[in-house]
Design a protein around this motif. Structure first.
Motif, PDB file in Angstrom:
ATOM      1  N   THR A  27      17.159   9.165  12.040  1.00  0.00           N
ATOM      2  CA  THR A  27      16.223  10.042  12.752  1.00  0.00           C
ATOM      3  C   THR A  27      16.259   9.797  14.255  1.00  0.00           C
ATOM      4  O   THR A  27      16.036  10.719  15.045  1.00  0.00           O
ATOM      5  N   LEU A  28      16.564   8.567  14.672  1.00  0.00           N
ATOM      6  CA  LEU A  28      16.742   8.295  16.105  1.00  0.00           C
ATOM      7  C   LEU A  28      17.953   9.039  16.652  1.00  0.00           C
ATOM      8  O   LEU A  28      17.903   9.625  17.748  1.00  0.00           O
ATOM      9  N   VAL A  29      19.061   9.001  15.906  1.00  0.00           N
ATOM     10  CA  VAL A  29      20.259   9.710  16.345  1.00  0.00           C
ATOM     11  C   VAL A  29      19.976  11.207  16.483  1.00  0.00           C
ATOM     12  O   VAL A  29      20.444  11.873  17.409  1.00  0.00           O
ATOM     13  N   LEU A  30      19.180  11.741  15.566  1.00  0.00           N
ATOM     14  CA  LEU A  30      18.867  13.173  15.566  1.00  0.00           C
ATOM     15  C   LEU A  30      17.741  13.541  16.520  1.00  0.00           C
ATOM     16  O   LEU A  30      17.354  14.710  16.593  1.00  0.00           O
ATOM     17  N   ALA A 104      20.917   4.688  23.361  1.00  0.00           N
ATOM     18  CA  ALA A 104      21.981   4.067  22.579  1.00  0.00           C
ATOM     19  C   ALA A 104      21.565   2.697  22.077  1.00  0.00           C
ATOM     20  O   ALA A 104      21.831   2.331  20.931  1.00  0.00           O
ATOM     21  N   ARG A 105      20.910   1.933  22.948  1.00  0.00           N
ATOM     22  CA  ARG A 105      20.487   0.592  22.543  1.00  0.00           C
ATOM     23  C   ARG A 105      19.505   0.648  21.382  1.00  0.00           C
ATOM     24  O   ARG A 105      19.561  -0.159  20.451  1.00  0.00           O
ATOM     25  N   GLY A 106      18.589   1.618  21.432  1.00  0.00           N
ATOM     26  CA  GLY A 106      17.620   1.735  20.353  1.00  0.00           C
ATOM     27  C   GLY A 106      18.274   2.068  19.031  1.00  0.00           C
ATOM     28  O   GLY A 106      17.964   1.494  17.984  1.00  0.00           O
ATOM     29  N   THR A 150      28.978   0.491  15.515  1.00  0.00           N
ATOM     30  CA  THR A 150      27.953   1.491  15.780  1.00  0.00           C
ATOM     31  C   THR A 150      27.859   1.781  17.269  1.00  0.00           C
ATOM     32  O   THR A 150      27.705   2.938  17.692  1.00  0.00           O
ATOM     33  N   ALA A 151      27.933   0.733  18.080  1.00  0.00           N
ATOM     34  CA  ALA A 151      27.850   0.920  19.531  1.00  0.00           C
ATOM     35  C   ALA A 151      28.981   1.809  20.041  1.00  0.00           C
ATOM     36  O   ALA A 151      28.797   2.580  20.989  1.00  0.00           O
ATOM     37  N   ARG A 152      30.146   1.745  19.406  1.00  0.00           N
ATOM     38  CA  ARG A 152      31.297   2.524  19.866  1.00  0.00           C
ATOM     39  C   ARG A 152      31.335   3.930  19.272  1.00  0.00           C
ATOM     40  O   ARG A 152      31.821   4.865  19.920  1.00  0.00           O
ATOM     41  N   VAL A 153      30.835   4.083  18.059  1.00  0.00           N
ATOM     42  CA  VAL A 153      31.016   5.352  17.356  1.00  0.00           C
ATOM     43  C   VAL A 153      29.737   6.171  17.255  1.00  0.00           C
ATOM     44  O   VAL A 153      29.732   7.381  17.516  1.00  0.00           O
ATOM     45  N   VAL A 154      28.638   5.521  16.881  1.00  0.00           N
ATOM     46  CA  VAL A 154      27.418   6.262  16.574  1.00  0.00           C
ATOM     47  C   VAL A 154      26.557   6.468  17.802  1.00  0.00           C
ATOM     48  O   VAL A 154      25.985   7.546  18.009  1.00  0.00           O
ATOM     49  N   ALA A 155      26.447   5.454  18.656  1.00  0.00           N
ATOM     50  CA  ALA A 155      25.518   5.533  19.780  1.00  0.00           C
ATOM     51  C   ALA A 155      25.761   6.722  20.699  1.00  0.00           C
ATOM     52  O   ALA A 155      24.798   7.335  21.170  1.00  0.00           O
ATOM     53  N   PRO A 156      26.999   7.098  21.000  1.00  0.00           N
ATOM     54  CA  PRO A 156      27.177   8.265  21.880  1.00  0.00           C
ATOM     55  C   PRO A 156      26.507   9.531  21.363  1.00  0.00           C
ATOM     56  O   PRO A 156      26.136  10.395  22.147  1.00  0.00           O
ATOM     57  N   LEU A 157      26.325   9.613  20.039  1.00  0.00           N
ATOM     58  CA  LEU A 157      25.640  10.788  19.497  1.00  0.00           C
ATOM     59  C   LEU A 157      24.210  10.868  19.997  1.00  0.00           C
ATOM     60  O   LEU A 157      23.661  11.953  20.178  1.00  0.00           O
ATOM     61  N   ALA A 158      23.630   9.687  20.202  1.00  0.00           N
ATOM     62  CA  ALA A 158      22.245   9.677  20.673  1.00  0.00           C
ATOM     63  C   ALA A 158      22.141  10.139  22.110  1.00  0.00           C
ATOM     64  O   ALA A 158      21.084  10.567  22.562  1.00  0.00           O
ATOM     65  N   GLU A 159      23.259  10.054  22.867  1.00  0.00           N
ATOM     66  CA  GLU A 159      23.221  10.416  24.274  1.00  0.00           C
ATOM     67  C   GLU A 159      23.714  11.843  24.512  1.00  0.00           C
ATOM     68  O   GLU A 159      23.397  12.463  25.516  1.00  0.00           O
ATOM     69  N   ASN A 160      24.532  12.378  23.606  1.00  0.00           N
ATOM     70  CA  ASN A 160      25.183  13.666  23.848  1.00  0.00           C
ATOM     71  C   ASN A 160      24.724  14.775  22.912  1.00  0.00           C
ATOM     72  O   ASN A 160      25.242  15.883  22.998  1.00  0.00           O
ATOM     73  N   THR A 161      23.840  14.454  21.933  1.00  0.00           N
ATOM     74  CA  THR A 161      23.429  15.490  20.984  1.00  0.00           C
ATOM     75  C   THR A 161      22.793  16.675  21.690  1.00  0.00           C
ATOM     76  O   THR A 161      22.052  16.529  22.660  1.00  0.00           O
ATOM     77  N   ALA A 162      23.075  17.823  21.204  1.00  0.00           N
ATOM     78  CA  ALA A 162      22.572  19.033  21.851  1.00  0.00           C
ATOM     79  C   ALA A 162      21.069  19.146  21.758  1.00  0.00           C
ATOM     80  O   ALA A 162      20.427  19.816  22.562  1.00  0.00           O
ATOM     81  N   ASP A 163      20.479  18.485  20.754  1.00  0.00           N
ATOM     82  CA  ASP A 163      19.028  18.562  20.583  1.00  0.00           C
ATOM     83  C   ASP A 163      18.290  17.841  21.678  1.00  0.00           C
ATOM     84  O   ASP A 163      17.085  18.023  21.847  1.00  0.00           O
TER      85      ASP A 163
END
Length: 665
Positions: A27-30, A104-106, A150-163
């Motif tokens: 849910t954080l990523v989203l 990303a850190r969160g 996760t820091a390399r693959v998943v975290a960027p989603l939290a910064e670049n998501t369109a939402d």
């Protein structure tokens, strides 16, 4: 609540904790900040509940929580605390409209907590007890590797998501360099720690444990080949000779159904062996066509070690076309049985078993009735293709018994699972357990009896002028019927039995003196029964383990003749383990810390149910090398088996059929 139920509850709470930590990360990523905050709070609360369940289990025994207290919870507490400190303030700010809430850190910190929660439960299920430095290093390395990935693959989603609705500012070159440096450094540390843990796992284990006693001495070696039975009966006794031929055959069950079986002399069960106290029993075993091999193990009978029938330890398995002679004096009165000890998880189930009954020479039992006047039935309980069969030598499930006649039922559980026994229609006394008499057994009725795998109960009563039913596993249509008259009806005699209370044998009978002191033992061995990944017969397997290892990697238990030896048997698993030591009977001291208060209870097989801890003791008076294992035979085959070794005793047997036989049982 029993310890077993607390173990299950702890597993459920752990699974819920894992699900919530992962849900919080997703849910954080989203960028679902409100939902993420709620789920994060729930994850923290469930983690605190987990601390409570672990604390309660710790009160039941350190064995149940070691890896949780030393690794799982500290790892989750550290990762969870970081997650709350990094993600919590951001989510609170986002809820007040002061930020986007998902840095990303969160995200990385919350998902790392999820990995830690998952890793803790995986260690419990795949490794169990005891926790080793190797396991700890590998587990922590994997969690850290997950965080780096996760820091390399998943975290960027939290910064670049369109939402998110915002465009993140590009990082400067210094920040990028710092992130890469930390990533490479962290990766190197993870690989080093994982490599160290893996290397430690290959260190050789000890081959013998002494239980707090002295180690191996320099005494002259004695071979098991020289520890054979007596060549003559006691004065007044006779020699009872038998020939048993193991062969495949088609046999007919009492129901009329035919099955393909492995038999002794074409019969299932095999020929009944009976003797009077002091007789010499001599049995020649021949193998006609059973591949691999067969033996005869005299279950519960304290024969000399060379007669024990444990292939690879006391003899080689008897292959097709071969034979072997067993010889021992019948000095123990009671109800026993015999079975193959080679690949017995298959052989016994297919029919390679029979009964052994030794009666007093004077014809008088401890219950006061003479052997001649009794209706005396020996009743092995065995399951064929899902059907439980209880029948005497004639295969009949209906037996006549004149009113007023003393009746003795000798129940033998030849299966790998326990059976619940109810005797309906009459009060009775349980006069013997595993062939050993109960001191002053009281009359009971309307109770259930828990008969462990391999165990035996002797029940006596006076036949009433009405039918009596022996009900097995609450199946009112099966079991055995005793009728006082040929035309006596039994309709309506059996009511529901599943709600009847279970007779607690630790409180049954009257206390009596025992032949040795039980307060202080010369050696004390703890066996923690569990499931986990271990080497079994040289191959990795998801095994049934003892102290984290599988056969033959479990250290031998070293004793000296005359030692008072104490066992603590702890069941961390979710399955029942009927524990069986060859060559000795053990005295039950306590179950779950509650002392035995009834008759001294001497057994050779006792059920350790999930979460239970049993304390038993015996005197080492029968030199040899003895198998010590779970008598759920598939469990033994899957690793739950070790050896009790007397100092100075050696075995010349092994190789080919010897080694595989040890694994087979």
């Amino acid at each position: 609540m029993t310890t077993g139920l607390w173990i299950i509850l702890d597993h459920v709470v752990a699974l819920l904790s894992i699900a919530l930590w992962f849900a919080a990360g997703v849910t954080l990523v989203l960028r679902r900040t409100r939902l993420a905050l709620a789920v994060l709070v729930a994850a923290v609360l469930v983690t605190l509940v987990r601390v409570v369940t672990v604390a309660i289990l710790a009160g039941r025994g350190w064995w149940f929580v070691q890896e949780k207290v030393l690794l799982g919870l500290p790892m989750l507490a550290a990762a969870g605390s970081v997650a709350v400190l990094l993600a919590g303030p951001q989510l609170l700010a986002a809820r007040r409209g002061r930020g986007v809430g998902g840095s990303a850190r969160g995200v990385v910190s919350v998902l790392t907590a999820a990995y830690a929660a998952l890793a803790g439960l995986v260690v419990t299920f795949l490794v169990g007890y005891p926790l080793t430095l190797s396991t700890a290093l590998i587990t922590i390395s994997l969690v850290c590797a997950g965080a780096l990935l996760t820091a390399r693959v998943v975290a960027p989603l939290a910064e670049n998501t369109a939402d998110a609705g915002v465009v993140q500012a590009p990082e400067g070159r210094r920040a990028i360099s710092r992130r890469r440096f930390l990533g490479w450094t962290g990766g190197a540390v993870v690989v080093t720690a994982a490599g160290a843990g893996t290397g430690l796992s290959f260190l050789p284990a000890e081959s013998v444990t002494t239980g707090g006693g002295s180690g191996r001495s320099s005494r002259a070696a004695v071979s098991i080949a020289d520890l054979r039975g007596s060549g003559s009966p006691a004065p007044g006794g006779m020699v009872r000779r038998h020939v048993l031929t193991a062969r495949k055959a088609t046999v007919r069950l009492p129901s009329g159904r035919e099955i393909d079986a492995w038999t002794y002399n074409g019969e299932v069960p095999g020929p009944a062996i009976t003797a009077a106290e002091g007789d010499l029993i001599e049995v020649r075993l021949r193998n006609a066509d059973v591949e691999g091999g067969v033996t005869l193990h005299w279950h519960g009978y304290d024969v000399p070690c060379g007669e024990d029938g444990a292939p690879g330890v006391t003899q080689m398995a008897v292959g097709p076309g071969e034979d072997f002679v067993y010889r021992f004096r019948a000095d123990q009165v009671g109800t026993y049985w015999y079975h193959t000890h080679y690949a017995s998880h298959v052989g016994v189930q297919k029919g390679l078993y029979g009964t052994l009954v030794v009666k007093p020479r004077d014809g008088q039992r401890a219950d006061g009735h003479s052997a001649a006047e009794q209706v005396d039935l020996t009743l092995p309980v065995h399951t064929f293709d899902g059907t439980v069969v209880v029948a005497g030598r004639d295969g009949q499930t209906q037996h006549p018994a004149p009113p007023g006649a003393p009746v003795r039922l000798r129940l033998i559980n030849t299966d790998s699972d326990p059976h619940r026994i109810v005797l309906a229609g009459t009060p009775f006394r349980m006069v013997a357990v595993d062939g050993r008499d109960i001191n002053q057994p009281g009359e009971v009725s309307d109770v259930g009896l828990h008969l462990p795998a391999g165990g035996r109960f002797d029940l006596v009563f006076l036949m009433p002028d009405a039918p009596v039913a022996l009900v097995v596993d609450d199946d009112r249509d099966g079991g055995l019927r005793l009728r006082p008259h040929a035309d006596a009806p039994d309709e309506g005699r059996i009511e529901g039995t599943s709600s009847l209370p279970e007779l607690d044998l630790l409180r049954y009978g009257v206390p009596a003196a025992v032949p040795f002191g039980t307060r202080k033992a010369d050696r004390h061995f703890t066996m923690v029964l569990d499931r986990g990944v271990a080497m079994v017969d040289g191959r990795p397997a998801y095994a049934h383990t003892v102290n984290g290892r599988g056969h033959p990697s479990i250290p031998d238990q070293l004793v000296t003749e005359g030692d008072i030896v104490r066992f603590s048997v702890v069941n961390r698993s979710l399955e029942t383990h009927p524990w069986h030591l060859h060559g000795h009977s053990v005295l039950i001291l306590s179950r779950d810390g509650t002392p035995s208060t009834g008759s001294p209870l001497w057994v050779d097989t006792f059920d350790v149910r999930p979460g239970e801890t049993w304390e038993v003791v015996f005197r080492a008076t029968n030199p040899g090398i003895w198998m010590n294992h779970c008598h759920n035979l598939p469990h033994a085959h899957q690793g739950m088996m070790l050896r009790l070794r007397y100092d100075g005793v050696t075995t010349p047997f092994g190789g080919s059929r010897g080694e595989s036989a040890g694994h087979g049982h």
